[in-house]
Design a protein around this motif. Structure first.
Motif, PDB file in Angstrom:
ATOM      1  N   LEU A  26      37.234  34.572  29.020  1.00 27.01           N
ATOM      2  CA  LEU A  26      37.946  35.839  29.151  1.00 27.01           C
ATOM      3  C   LEU A  26      37.068  36.998  28.707  1.00 27.01           C
ATOM      4  O   LEU A  26      37.158  38.098  29.253  1.00 27.01           O
ATOM      5  N   ILE A  29      35.085  38.568  31.453  1.00 22.83           N
ATOM      6  CA  ILE A  29      35.932  39.361  32.357  1.00 22.83           C
ATOM      7  C   ILE A  29      36.213  40.727  31.743  1.00 22.83           C
ATOM      8  O   ILE A  29      36.096  41.764  32.401  1.00 22.83           O
ATOM      9  N   LEU A  30      36.590  40.731  30.468  1.00 25.03           N
ATOM     10  CA  LEU A  30      36.916  41.992  29.807  1.00 25.03           C
ATOM     11  C   LEU A  30      35.681  42.859  29.625  1.00 25.03           C
ATOM     12  O   LEU A  30      35.756  44.092  29.734  1.00 25.03           O
ATOM     13  N   LYS A  33      34.870  45.375  32.218  1.00 22.70           N
ATOM     14  CA  LYS A  33      35.633  46.633  32.265  1.00 22.70           C
ATOM     15  C   LYS A  33      34.797  47.787  31.718  1.00 22.70           C
ATOM     16  O   LYS A  33      35.021  48.950  32.048  1.00 22.70           O
ATOM     17  N   SER A  52      39.818  38.492  23.334  1.00 17.31           N
ATOM     18  CA  SER A  52      39.556  37.201  23.969  1.00 17.31           C
ATOM     19  C   SER A  52      39.790  36.036  23.025  1.00 17.31           C
ATOM     20  O   SER A  52      40.158  34.931  23.455  1.00 17.31           O
ATOM     21  N   VAL A  79      47.381  41.352  30.340  1.00 19.99           N
ATOM     22  CA  VAL A  79      47.908  41.081  31.683  1.00 19.99           C
ATOM     23  C   VAL A  79      48.548  42.303  32.314  1.00 19.99           C
ATOM     24  O   VAL A  79      48.684  42.375  33.536  1.00 19.99           O
ATOM     25  N   ASP A  81      47.308  45.358  31.924  1.00 20.80           N
ATOM     26  CA  ASP A  81      46.288  46.409  32.032  1.00 20.80           C
ATOM     27  C   ASP A  81      46.749  47.692  31.352  1.00 20.80           C
ATOM     28  O   ASP A  81      46.657  48.798  31.903  1.00 20.80           O
ATOM     29  N   LYS A 156      47.768  37.040  34.448  1.00 24.48           N
ATOM     30  CA  LYS A 156      46.478  37.551  34.912  1.00 24.48           C
ATOM     31  C   LYS A 156      45.376  36.876  34.111  1.00 24.48           C
ATOM     32  O   LYS A 156      45.586  36.479  32.963  1.00 24.48           O
ATOM     33  N   TYR A 157      44.222  36.742  34.716  1.00 21.41           N
ATOM     34  CA  TYR A 157      43.051  36.184  34.045  1.00 21.41           C
ATOM     35  C   TYR A 157      43.303  34.786  33.469  1.00 21.41           C
ATOM     36  O   TYR A 157      42.716  34.396  32.471  1.00 21.41           O
TER      37      TYR A 157
END
Length: 324
Positions: A26, A29-30, A33, A52, A79, A81, A156-157
């Protein structure tokens, strides 16, 4: 309300160890951003790692309630956002010098007008210290409503936090992990029929909670409450942080915004400068010692016929003995 997670000797050590392993993916992914955050606040690399580490474990039964609730609320922020706000240092100081007043009346009005249900609030570094000497530099805040389970669930994710039922109509929660890796979590419930705040004097964590801890949690609760009130009743618009505000003033960083995609948090700050109040010295008595004249929140009549009520913030002022 409090639990100490013993993984390393500090939160920084936990973060460094986690980033090396990146066990759940995770974080990558973050990290993409690419939030640009002012230097006087926790940076996105550290915050993304903390998120995470906690978001995926909200359903682990080996954790105590404080850990699970905190992880669940952080997962909801992910999830959904939800936004990040940076609390301006001047506004933080003003909130610390303001008395909240009648909390029950405030939340009776707040719950029907609150503009968001999940947010990450970043506090200026080394300004809010716990009884154990750790600094709180972020608060994860969430509002849940039994009539709106969609506020408190999502997917999400690869994580899918579900709605957790609660006794009261609406619940507000805040949680964080301070710089000493101490987890703080608390909240309160409100029923719309009476508007009374319900909060049990219990600890959700496995650690023993003392008087100083209770007092500190109330400070965090007051800060959380006033941030929500400011967003609901006072804020006329919140500017995004600019690229220039995220770089050092030493001249070692490029002045042009990078070409790669990045995100910016929003400012939570007072658009109007609060004037300093001065006391005249042409009186027969000695001038007072400089001090804060505390602020408060007041419910005032507004609108046609003045039949409606809204909350107005009477800001604190710093009183000095100098001439006007």
């Amino acid at each position: 309300m409090k639990n100490i997670t013993v993984i390393a000797d500090s939160r920084d050590s936990q973060i460094k160890a986690f980033i090396k392993t990146d066990s759940n993916g995770l974080y990558k992914i973050l990290a993409r951003k690419n939030y640009k955050i002012p230097k006087s606040y926790i940076q996105w690399r550290e915050l993304a790692a903390l998120i995470s580490m906690n978001a995926p474990v909200f359903n682990h039964h080996s954790l105590d309630l404080a850990q699970r609730f905190t992880a669940h609320r952080i997962a909801l922020w992910v999830v959904q956002d939800a936004p990040i706000y940076c609390l301006d240092s001047q506004l933080l100081q003003q909130f610390q010098q303001t008395d909240v007043g009648d909390e029950n009346l405030i939340f009776r009005d707040l719950i029907s007008q609150i503009p968001l249900h999940s947010m990450m609030l970043l506090l200026p570094s080394k300004t809010v210290m716990s009884p154990e000497g750790g600094y709180v530099d972020f608060l994860n805040i969430h509002c849940s409503d039994i009539r709106h389970p969609e506020w408190s669930e999502g997917e999400k994710y690869g994580i899918s936090p579900h709605f957790l039922k609660h006794e009261q109509d609406i619940c507000f929660h805040f949680g964080c992990i301070d710089t000493k890796a101490t987890l703080w979590f608390s909240g309160w419930g409100v029923n719309e029929d009476d508007g009374i705040i319900h909060q049990q004097p219990i600890s959700y964590g496995s650690a023993k909670v003392g008087t100083k801890d209770d007092s500190f949690v109330r400070q965090l609760r007051s800060l959380t409450m006033q941030c929500l009130m400011f967003l609901t009743f006072e804020s006329s618009g919140n500017d995004d942080v600019t690229f220039k505000e995220t770089i050092n003033s030493t001249g070692f960083h490029p002045l042009k915004e990078p070409k790669e995609k990045c995100l910016y948090p929003r400012w939570l700050r007072d658009q109007e400068k609060t004037p300093t109040r001065h006391i005249r010295e042409n009186t027969s008595h000695a001038s007072p010692t400089p001090h804060w004249r505390r602020g408060h929140w007041r419910r005032v009549a507004v609108g046609r016929g003045r039949v409606h009520r809204r909350w107005n913030w009477i800001k604190p002022t710093f009183v000095t003995g100098s001439l006007e």
